[in-house]
Design a protein around this motif. Sequence first.
Motif, PDB file in Angstrom:
ATOM      1  N   PHE A 142       1.503   4.275  25.721  1.00 25.28           N
ATOM      2  CA  PHE A 142       2.463   3.284  25.239  1.00 25.28           C
ATOM      3  C   PHE A 142       2.715   2.234  26.311  1.00 25.28           C
ATOM      4  CE2 PHE A 142       7.172   2.609  23.917  1.00 25.28           C
ATOM      5  CZ  PHE A 142       6.846   1.445  23.252  1.00 25.28           C
ATOM      6  N   ALA A 143       2.816   2.667  27.563  1.00 21.02           N
ATOM      7  CA  ALA A 143       3.039   1.724  28.657  1.00 21.02           C
ATOM      8  C   ALA A 143       1.874   0.752  28.796  1.00 21.02           C
ATOM      9  CB  ALA A 143       3.245   2.487  29.963  1.00 21.02           C
ATOM     10  N   ALA A 144       0.659   1.210  28.491  1.00 22.80           N
ATOM     11  CA  ALA A 144      -0.534   0.371  28.655  1.00 22.80           C
ATOM     12  C   ALA A 144      -0.849  -0.461  27.419  1.00 22.80           C
ATOM     13  CB  ALA A 144      -1.730   1.248  28.999  1.00 22.80           C
ATOM     14  N   ARG A 145      -0.712   0.117  26.231  1.00 25.60           N
ATOM     15  CA  ARG A 145      -1.170  -0.544  25.000  1.00 25.60           C
ATOM     16  C   ARG A 145      -0.043  -1.102  24.138  1.00 25.60           C
ATOM     17  NH1 ARG A 145      -4.197   3.611  21.720  1.00 25.60           N
ATOM     18  NH2 ARG A 145      -4.681   1.786  20.442  1.00 25.60           N
ATOM     19  N   GLY A 146       1.166  -0.694  24.404  1.00 21.10           N
ATOM     20  CA  GLY A 146       2.275  -1.166  23.588  1.00 21.10           C
ATOM     21  C   GLY A 146       2.215  -0.616  22.172  1.00 21.10           C
ATOM     22  N   TYR A 147       2.611  -1.465  21.229  1.00 21.82           N
ATOM     23  CA  TYR A 147       2.710  -1.026  19.842  1.00 21.82           C
ATOM     24  C   TYR A 147       1.386  -1.066  19.085  1.00 21.82           C
ATOM     25  CZ  TYR A 147       7.724  -1.041  20.539  1.00 21.82           C
ATOM     26  OH  TYR A 147       8.994  -0.761  21.006  1.00 21.82           O
ATOM     27  N   SER A 148       0.292  -1.321  19.765  1.00 24.69           N
ATOM     28  CA  SER A 148      -1.002  -1.279  19.090  1.00 24.69           C
ATOM     29  C   SER A 148      -1.435   0.158  18.811  1.00 24.69           C
ATOM     30  CB  SER A 148      -2.071  -1.978  19.947  1.00 24.69           C
ATOM     31  OG  SER A 148      -2.210  -1.334  21.194  1.00 24.69           O
ATOM     32  N   ASP A 164      12.722   1.033  25.101  1.00 23.78           N
ATOM     33  CA  ASP A 164      11.802   0.827  23.977  1.00 23.78           C
ATOM     34  C   ASP A 164      11.118   2.149  23.634  1.00 23.78           C
ATOM     35  OD1 ASP A 164      12.240  -1.962  23.827  1.00 23.78           O
ATOM     36  OD2 ASP A 164      10.774  -2.322  25.413  1.00 23.78           O
ATOM     37  N   VAL A 165      10.876   2.371  22.342  1.00 29.14           N
ATOM     38  CA  VAL A 165      10.166   3.579  21.903  1.00 29.14           C
ATOM     39  C   VAL A 165       9.201   3.219  20.775  1.00 29.14           C
ATOM     40  CG1 VAL A 165      11.993   5.192  22.550  1.00 29.14           C
ATOM     41  CG2 VAL A 165      12.018   4.161  20.265  1.00 29.14           C
ATOM     42  N   ARG A 166       8.244   4.094  20.528  1.00 25.71           N
ATOM     43  CA  ARG A 166       7.375   3.978  19.361  1.00 25.71           C
ATOM     44  C   ARG A 166       7.263   5.362  18.731  1.00 25.71           C
ATOM     45  NH1 ARG A 166       1.064   3.335  21.606  1.00 25.71           N
ATOM     46  NH2 ARG A 166       0.893   5.491  22.358  1.00 25.71           N
ATOM     47  N   PHE A 167       6.735   5.383  17.516  1.00 24.51           N
ATOM     48  CA  PHE A 167       6.776   6.614  16.720  1.00 24.51           C
ATOM     49  C   PHE A 167       5.379   7.022  16.240  1.00 24.51           C
ATOM     50  CE2 PHE A 167      10.696   4.209  16.335  1.00 24.51           C
ATOM     51  CZ  PHE A 167      11.639   5.147  16.731  1.00 24.51           C
ATOM     52  N   GLY A 168       5.369   8.078  15.415  1.00 27.57           N
ATOM     53  CA  GLY A 168       4.116   8.558  14.860  1.00 27.57           C
ATOM     54  C   GLY A 168       3.575   7.625  13.796  1.00 27.57           C
ATOM     55  N   SER A 169       2.303   7.803  13.463  1.00 23.45           N
ATOM     56  CA  SER A 169       1.659   6.989  12.439  1.00 23.45           C
ATOM     57  C   SER A 169       2.071   7.491  11.062  1.00 23.45           C
ATOM     58  CB  SER A 169       0.136   7.068  12.587  1.00 23.45           C
ATOM     59  OG  SER A 169      -0.312   8.387  12.296  1.00 23.45           O
ATOM     60  N   GLN A 170       1.558   6.837  10.019  1.00 22.68           N
ATOM     61  CA  GLN A 170       1.898   7.262   8.653  1.00 22.68           C
ATOM     62  C   GLN A 170       1.342   8.652   8.331  1.00 22.68           C
ATOM     63  OE1 GLN A 170      -0.066   5.009   5.531  1.00 22.68           O
ATOM     64  NE2 GLN A 170      -1.739   4.398   6.903  1.00 22.68           N
ATOM     65  N   VAL A 225       8.405  10.808  19.947  1.00 27.16           N
ATOM     66  CA  VAL A 225       9.033   9.535  20.278  1.00 27.16           C
ATOM     67  C   VAL A 225       8.552   9.165  21.671  1.00 27.16           C
ATOM     68  CG1 VAL A 225      11.200   8.309  20.623  1.00 27.16           C
ATOM     69  CG2 VAL A 225      11.045  10.085  18.855  1.00 27.16           C
ATOM     70  N   ASN A 226       7.682   8.165  21.758  1.00 29.47           N
ATOM     71  CA  ASN A 226       7.123   7.732  23.044  1.00 29.47           C
ATOM     72  C   ASN A 226       8.055   6.746  23.734  1.00 29.47           C
ATOM     73  OD1 ASN A 226       3.633   7.566  21.928  1.00 29.47           O
ATOM     74  ND2 ASN A 226       4.871   9.304  22.549  1.00 29.47           N
ATOM     75  N   VAL A 227       8.200   6.889  25.042  1.00 27.21           N
ATOM     76  CA  VAL A 227       8.967   5.963  25.877  1.00 27.21           C
ATOM     77  C   VAL A 227       8.012   5.380  26.908  1.00 27.21           C
ATOM     78  CG1 VAL A 227      10.898   5.717  27.481  1.00 27.21           C
ATOM     79  CG2 VAL A 227      11.081   7.307  25.540  1.00 27.21           C
ATOM     80  N   ARG A 228       8.108   4.075  27.182  1.00 23.48           N
ATOM     81  CA  ARG A 228       7.176   3.471  28.140  1.00 23.48           C
ATOM     82  C   ARG A 228       7.796   3.149  29.498  1.00 23.48           C
ATOM     83  NH1 ARG A 228       5.771  -2.315  25.308  1.00 23.48           N
ATOM     84  NH2 ARG A 228       7.882  -3.065  24.871  1.00 23.48           N
ATOM     85  N   ASP A 229       9.109   3.294  29.614  1.00 25.44           N
ATOM     86  CA  ASP A 229       9.767   3.067  30.902  1.00 25.44           C
ATOM     87  C   ASP A 229       9.964   4.416  31.589  1.00 25.44           C
ATOM     88  OD1 ASP A 229      11.704   2.627  32.983  1.00 25.44           O
ATOM     89  OD2 ASP A 229      12.223   0.724  32.011  1.00 25.44           O
ATOM     90  N   LYS A 230       9.126   4.677  32.579  1.00 22.51           N
ATOM     91  CA  LYS A 230       9.140   5.995  33.224  1.00 22.51           C
ATOM     92  C   LYS A 230      10.431   6.246  33.995  1.00 22.51           C
ATOM     93  CE  LYS A 230       5.832   9.019  35.566  1.00 22.51           C
ATOM     94  NZ  LYS A 230       4.488   9.073  36.219  1.00 22.51           N
ATOM     95  N   THR A 231      10.969   5.244  34.611  1.00 22.09           N
ATOM     96  CA  THR A 231      12.201   5.405  35.384  1.00 22.09           C
ATOM     97  C   THR A 231      13.372   5.773  34.490  1.00 22.09           C
ATOM     98  OG1 THR A 231      11.429   3.799  37.023  1.00 22.09           O
ATOM     99  CG2 THR A 231      13.795   4.246  36.961  1.00 22.09           C
ATOM    100  N   LYS A 232      13.483   5.106  33.347  1.00 25.71           N
ATOM    101  CA  LYS A 232      14.594   5.371  32.437  1.00 25.71           C
ATOM    102  C   LYS A 232      14.493   6.744  31.783  1.00 25.71           C
ATOM    103  CE  LYS A 232      15.786   0.593  31.260  1.00 25.71           C
ATOM    104  NZ  LYS A 232      15.924  -0.391  30.154  1.00 25.71           N
ATOM    105  N   ILE A 233      13.266   7.131  31.358  1.00 25.82           N
ATOM    106  CA  ILE A 233      13.129   8.432  30.715  1.00 25.82           C
ATOM    107  C   ILE A 233      13.360   9.559  31.719  1.00 25.82           C
ATOM    108  CG2 ILE A 233      10.635   8.569  31.030  1.00 25.82           C
ATOM    109  CD1 ILE A 233      12.619   9.801  27.971  1.00 25.82           C
TER     110      ILE A 233
END
Length: 279
Positions: A241-247, A190-196, A254-262
């Motif tokens: 991202f790991a703590a707050r998710g998509y909020s 899972d990833v999230r991105f920058g704001s507008q 590009v943020n990744v929240r799974d530390k093992t995978k990244i």
Amino acid sequence: MAAVLVVAALAVGCHPVKVTGSGSPDSKGTRYAPTTPAPPPLGRHTPPAAAKHTTAPRPHRTTHHAPAAPRPVMAAGSRGAQVRELQARLGQLGLFDRSPTGYYASVTTASVRTFQRRQGLPRTGAVQPTAWRALRSQTRRPSHTELHPPTTRPVGTPDPRCMKGKVICISKRSNTLTWRVDGRIVSAMDVRFGSQYTPTREGVFALTFKSRHHVSTLYHTAMPYAMFFSGGQAVHYSADFAARGYSGASHGCVNVRDKTKIAALFDTVKKGTKVVVSR
């Protein structure tokens, strides 16, 4: 002589006749003839003696109950492997746009209602036996990857530019990053991105450098396992991202929240590795 006096008294109706023998004595010892009840006047109705009240037995009534509705196979609050299968099968029909979780909540309920409407079934949101049979007949048995996907949302159809060679393929549509080798998914996250105001740039790039324990010089925040691909924008692990998710959102990275995978991806890729960011 006594008989004549009795007849005369009855005729004028004045005083009771004094007799001797049986009767009730008065205060002076005089006895009176016993009183005989007068017969009812002719022409009047005399009510009969009250009849003994009896209650007639009530007829037996047979109550016809509607047949009970069959018990749902699954409903809101259910959890487990069968719910995961339900979600995967709904996903095959395009009715469930997330990865199976194994928990039956509001999103699953809405998806089931849509399926019931299509089938002309009561829109209860709970899976009755009829709906479950219909769903299974219209879908195939989900694979292990479909039941246990690596990301919260399905990876989706990859960008065509991700299908050749070794590529970090990033999709804004599905919020996923896949590491692909000739189109085959090796890992996904899972990833999230920058704001507008600080959007993540889109296009085809190449990794410029890597920094395992990087700290942003602009925002003074930690960026572990940073892999830069466009100026100051990088793929990296994000504790936020790991703590707050998509909020929340990044400042363009590009943020990744799974530390093992990244961490595993960081050890695998090299400078110059192709990066595709698509919408």
